[in-house]
Design a protein around this motif. Sequence first.
Motif, PDB file in Angstrom:
ATOM      1  N   ILE A 624       0.881  -1.230   0.079  1.00 47.44           N
ATOM      2  CA  ILE A 624       0.016  -0.162   0.117  1.00 47.44           C
ATOM      3  C   ILE A 624       0.882   1.033  -0.133  1.00 47.44           C
ATOM      4  CG2 ILE A 624      -1.634   1.297   1.277  1.00 47.44           C
ATOM      5  CD1 ILE A 624      -3.001  -1.102  -0.136  1.00 47.44           C
ATOM      6  N   ASP A 625       1.882   1.376   0.807  1.00 47.68           N
ATOM      7  CA  ASP A 625       2.755   2.302   0.831  1.00 47.68           C
ATOM      8  C   ASP A 625       3.478   2.568  -0.387  1.00 47.68           C
ATOM      9  OD1 ASP A 625       2.098   2.838   3.579  1.00 47.68           O
ATOM     10  OD2 ASP A 625       3.811   1.751   4.479  1.00 47.68           O
ATOM     11  N   ALA A 626       3.752   1.467  -1.274  1.00 47.20           N
ATOM     12  CA  ALA A 626       4.671   1.490  -2.297  1.00 47.20           C
ATOM     13  C   ALA A 626       3.900   2.020  -3.586  1.00 47.20           C
ATOM     14  CB  ALA A 626       5.314   0.032  -2.817  1.00 47.20           C
ATOM     15  N   ILE A 627       2.639   1.630  -3.540  1.00 48.67           N
ATOM     16  CA  ILE A 627       1.620   2.290  -4.517  1.00 48.67           C
ATOM     17  C   ILE A 627       1.490   3.684  -4.270  1.00 48.67           C
ATOM     18  CG2 ILE A 627      -0.362   2.222  -5.157  1.00 48.67           C
ATOM     19  CD1 ILE A 627      -0.813  -0.623  -4.636  1.00 48.67           C
ATOM     20  N   LYS A 628       1.345   4.236  -3.186  1.00 43.73           N
ATOM     21  CA  LYS A 628       1.269   5.461  -2.924  1.00 43.73           C
ATOM     22  C   LYS A 628       2.544   6.394  -3.390  1.00 43.73           C
ATOM     23  CE  LYS A 628      -2.041   5.556   0.988  1.00 43.73           C
ATOM     24  NZ  LYS A 628      -2.202   5.780   2.522  1.00 43.73           N
ATOM     25  N   LEU A 629       3.875   6.045  -2.979  1.00 46.57           N
ATOM     26  CA  LEU A 629       5.188   6.544  -3.158  1.00 46.57           C
ATOM     27  C   LEU A 629       5.135   6.526  -4.659  1.00 46.57           C
ATOM     28  CD1 LEU A 629       7.068   4.765  -0.546  1.00 46.57           C
ATOM     29  CD2 LEU A 629       6.243   7.291  -0.289  1.00 46.57           C
ATOM     30  N   SER A 630       4.907   5.495  -5.334  1.00 45.70           N
ATOM     31  CA  SER A 630       5.035   5.499  -6.772  1.00 45.70           C
ATOM     32  C   SER A 630       4.229   6.306  -7.626  1.00 45.70           C
ATOM     33  CB  SER A 630       4.960   4.154  -7.477  1.00 45.70           C
ATOM     34  OG  SER A 630       5.671   3.091  -6.906  1.00 45.70           O
ATOM     35  N   ILE A 631       3.016   6.248  -7.154  1.00 42.73           N
ATOM     36  CA  ILE A 631       1.973   7.548  -7.882  1.00 42.73           C
ATOM     37  C   ILE A 631       2.528   9.037  -7.623  1.00 42.73           C
ATOM     38  CG2 ILE A 631      -0.309   8.080  -7.681  1.00 42.73           C
ATOM     39  CD1 ILE A 631      -1.217   5.420  -7.474  1.00 42.73           C
ATOM     40  N   THR A 632       2.830   9.118  -6.209  1.00 46.51           N
ATOM     41  CA  THR A 632       3.471  10.355  -6.003  1.00 46.51           C
ATOM     42  C   THR A 632       4.580  10.666  -6.724  1.00 46.51           C
ATOM     43  OG1 THR A 632       2.249  10.075  -3.730  1.00 46.51           O
ATOM     44  CG2 THR A 632       4.100  11.890  -3.853  1.00 46.51           C
ATOM     45  N   GLU A 633       5.471   9.984  -6.860  1.00 44.70           N
ATOM     46  CA  GLU A 633       6.586   9.981  -7.438  1.00 44.70           C
ATOM     47  C   GLU A 633       6.525  10.430  -8.913  1.00 44.70           C
ATOM     48  OE1 GLU A 633      11.025   8.119  -8.698  1.00 44.70           O
ATOM     49  OE2 GLU A 633       9.509   6.858  -7.263  1.00 44.70           O
ATOM     50  N   PHE A 634       5.739   9.780  -9.524  1.00 38.58           N
ATOM     51  CA  PHE A 634       5.516   9.754 -11.011  1.00 38.58           C
ATOM     52  C   PHE A 634       4.815  11.088 -11.475  1.00 38.58           C
ATOM     53  CE2 PHE A 634       2.882   9.628 -14.994  1.00 38.58           C
ATOM     54  CZ  PHE A 634       3.484   8.936 -15.809  1.00 38.58           C
ATOM     55  N   PHE A 635       3.722  11.369 -10.539  1.00 43.68           N
ATOM     56  CA  PHE A 635       2.978  12.656 -10.886  1.00 43.68           C
ATOM     57  C   PHE A 635       3.584  14.235 -10.446  1.00 43.68           C
ATOM     58  CE2 PHE A 635      -0.578   9.642 -11.566  1.00 43.68           C
ATOM     59  CZ  PHE A 635      -1.024  10.174 -12.759  1.00 43.68           C
ATOM     60  N   LEU A 636       4.690  14.023  -9.451  1.00 49.33           N
ATOM     61  CA  LEU A 636       5.154  15.084  -9.137  1.00 49.33           C
ATOM     62  C   LEU A 636       6.466  15.254 -10.101  1.00 49.33           C
ATOM     63  CD1 LEU A 636       5.285  15.169  -5.224  1.00 49.33           C
ATOM     64  CD2 LEU A 636       3.882  16.538  -6.814  1.00 49.33           C
ATOM     65  N   LYS A 637       6.920  14.173 -10.694  1.00 45.72           N
ATOM     66  CA  LYS A 637       8.371  14.363 -11.741  1.00 45.72           C
ATOM     67  C   LYS A 637       7.567  14.570 -13.242  1.00 45.72           C
ATOM     68  CE  LYS A 637      11.787  11.917  -9.323  1.00 45.72           C
ATOM     69  NZ  LYS A 637      12.760  10.648  -9.385  1.00 45.72           N
ATOM     70  N   VAL A 638       6.353  14.197 -13.478  1.00 48.10           N
ATOM     71  CA  VAL A 638       5.939  14.103 -14.751  1.00 48.10           C
ATOM     72  C   VAL A 638       5.851  15.555 -15.303  1.00 48.10           C
ATOM     73  CG1 VAL A 638       3.479  14.013 -14.668  1.00 48.10           C
ATOM     74  CG2 VAL A 638       4.450  13.145 -16.348  1.00 48.10           C
ATOM     75  N   GLU A 639       6.059  15.644 -16.532  1.00 44.93           N
ATOM     76  CA  GLU A 639       5.690  17.020 -17.145  1.00 44.93           C
ATOM     77  C   GLU A 639       4.944  16.447 -18.687  1.00 44.93           C
ATOM     78  OE1 GLU A 639       5.916  19.683 -16.116  1.00 44.93           O
ATOM     79  OE2 GLU A 639       7.550  19.859 -14.615  1.00 44.93           O
ATOM     80  N   ILE A 640       3.746  16.783 -18.773  1.00 48.89           N
ATOM     81  CA  ILE A 640       3.076  16.173 -19.955  1.00 48.89           C
ATOM     82  C   ILE A 640       2.947  17.385 -20.833  1.00 48.89           C
ATOM     83  CG2 ILE A 640       0.471  15.495 -20.512  1.00 48.89           C
ATOM     84  CD1 ILE A 640      -0.296  15.347 -17.565  1.00 48.89           C
ATOM     85  N   LYS A 641       3.325  16.686 -22.168  1.00 54.04           N
ATOM     86  CA  LYS A 641       3.220  17.430 -23.379  1.00 54.04           C
ATOM     87  C   LYS A 641       1.956  17.225 -24.008  1.00 54.04           C
ATOM     88  CE  LYS A 641       6.868  15.323 -25.065  1.00 54.04           C
ATOM     89  NZ  LYS A 641       7.817  14.754 -25.961  1.00 54.04           N
TER      90      LYS A 641
END
Length: 702
Positions: A624-641
């Motif tokens: 559960i923690d890993a899912i939250k951390l992975s989603i947070t990391e992805f969306f805080l790092k992502v830049e959508i074109k």
Amino acid sequence: DILYGTNNEFGFDYLRDNLILDKSERVQKILSYAIIDEVDSILIDEARTPLIISGQAKESEKLFVIINTLAKELIKENDKNCLYDLDEKSNNINFNESGFEFLESLLKKNKIIANDESLYEAKNIKLIHNFYSALKAYYFFHLDQHYVIQDNEVIIVDEFTGRLMPGRRWSDGIHQAIEAKEKIKIKKENITLASITFQNYFRQYKKICGMTGTADTEAFEFQFIYNLETVIIPTHKKMIRKDHVDKVFKTGKEKLKAIIDEIKNFNDKGQPVLVGTTSIENSEQISKILSKEKIKHQILNAKFHEKEAKIISQAGSASMVTIATNMAGRGTDIVLGGTVDSDLDQQKKNHKDVVEKGGLHIIGTERHECRRIDNQLRGRSGRQGDPGSSRFFLSLEDPLLRIFASDRVATIMDKLNMPENEAIEHPWVSKAIENSQKKVEARNFEIRKQLLEFDDVYNDQRLVIYDRRNQILEIDNPYKLLQELISDTLEFEIQIFFMNNETKTKENIEKFYEKLLSTYGVKIELEKIDIDSSNQKNFKNKFTEALNQNVMDLLRKKFSPFLDNTEALKFIRSVMLQISDENWREHLNSLDHLRQGIHLRGYAQKNPKQEFKREAFELFERLIDAIKLSITEFFLKVEIKENKIDSLSEGNYTQDDYQTSNNQMNQPNTKTTFIRDNKKIGRNEQCHCGSGKKYKHCHGKI
């Protein structure tokens, strides 16, 4: 609101519904009420078989070929010096000390492991497992009994119904070992993407019920596991079938001769005969002998599955001999006299003729380890008040007697000094055999019960994950859910920070900001959150609130240009689901590894089931923690074109599809969205070229 289908398809629909990326793709409604035909076959016989949706692992096909060659050497050496023991009761192989030593020297000799390496090193454990699978393929899985080869493929034969199960594969490398043994193309091993057992799938329905002709012997299990009461409905007409006591012979050869003599005897009288066998091999062996004796007969097994209805429709004709593998759920009554499509008077005349001769005679060539399967065969005769008879033929070489009851029956035979081709016919012997079957049934029940206890742990976790998945699918605005999830993650990180640091100094806070930057790509200046760290009491709450506000501002700034775009919202939903699925798959793999070795805890005087529950729960908390951390990391790092939004929302994002730097944002849009000319062909639909194959096996082949 009534849906009719097969148990496999319902189970797979449930799993597929929990892999979808858009709620419009869902096919099942709420699991309310189920009526199950042949309920004992589905909830008991197949209860131990999990339904698995799988993807391919990166296992080398060459390795299976090499191990198959070396397994042959092992078998030869074992015949000279005992290297391992075969446990036929549980289909297991146990190496002894000299067996492991020989295996290690064999692997070194063939340069599979280095000379200074040990067989027990972590990376070599998989090799031992592969050898177990290869040996099991030779000792416990036999051609034309457990599987057939069609179109250069190994196809499993259902041991309960005798039907082929295309598309299904044995797990644990068994299927690849059999492919190597039979020298056909080896397909890659599969990894589990989603799985469920019939026990847990059907227990999710608010109410279940079912019907079968042979539930009484399993009444306790229905009550214990499914909370179902078994009610016996009396027959419409009185049962007048004669069930003769079993005939037991010393050898299989004597038994076969007696079976042929019995077939001839009833064939001469003009009675129809149904011969039930446990394998395709046995049915073909009897067929060859009958052909030599020039006795007209028909054969029904997995190889002649397409002609099933036609074969059964004529199985009750005068002097007809039908040889069939297991008769569970064949779904058609055998009409005495056979069926004549056009002439009803002729059919009545034929029926009367066969009734006068004594009806259908059943011959069982072997006792199954489960009494219900024998009862299903017997139950083909004497239906609707028809006359009929049945008899089972056994030998001390049959697996059931050899493993469970041979000593007692052999002692009786020796005391009676039985001559060759003479059989024992006594109720005591039938009782001894029935007791052996009860033992096997009790043992199988214990295995199913234990499987359920372990699978309940998987199931509890599966329900939580699928419930969270449905929440993401159903919510209209996934961005709102994303904000909540990121807030939870920040709170989690702050809690760890506060636990590890007694004092909240400027240096410690700076280190925390550095961690946020390296893990999540969030850059926060120390001055931006100006909180007096000397006031330790309210510092944590104020710090959490200020940091959360700061991160939410960053997120809003990043996504605000796209929040009116439905494709952007689809993209958010799709990525959240895929990250969740990916972590769940890895978690399932971890649980499988944990379960394989958990029985060893018994040597440390610990209860393996309790240990499994405890450790599985710890793994789940981490998931559960890993899912939250992975989603947070992805969306805080992502830049959508903007030009990427459409392709990403399809659901297969890759590292190339998002950037972690701002310099990509202002590039001109050079790509246009691909628009399909025709309707998209589903992977399971028929191919457009007219080959008759599914699209995924023809032009859609990857």
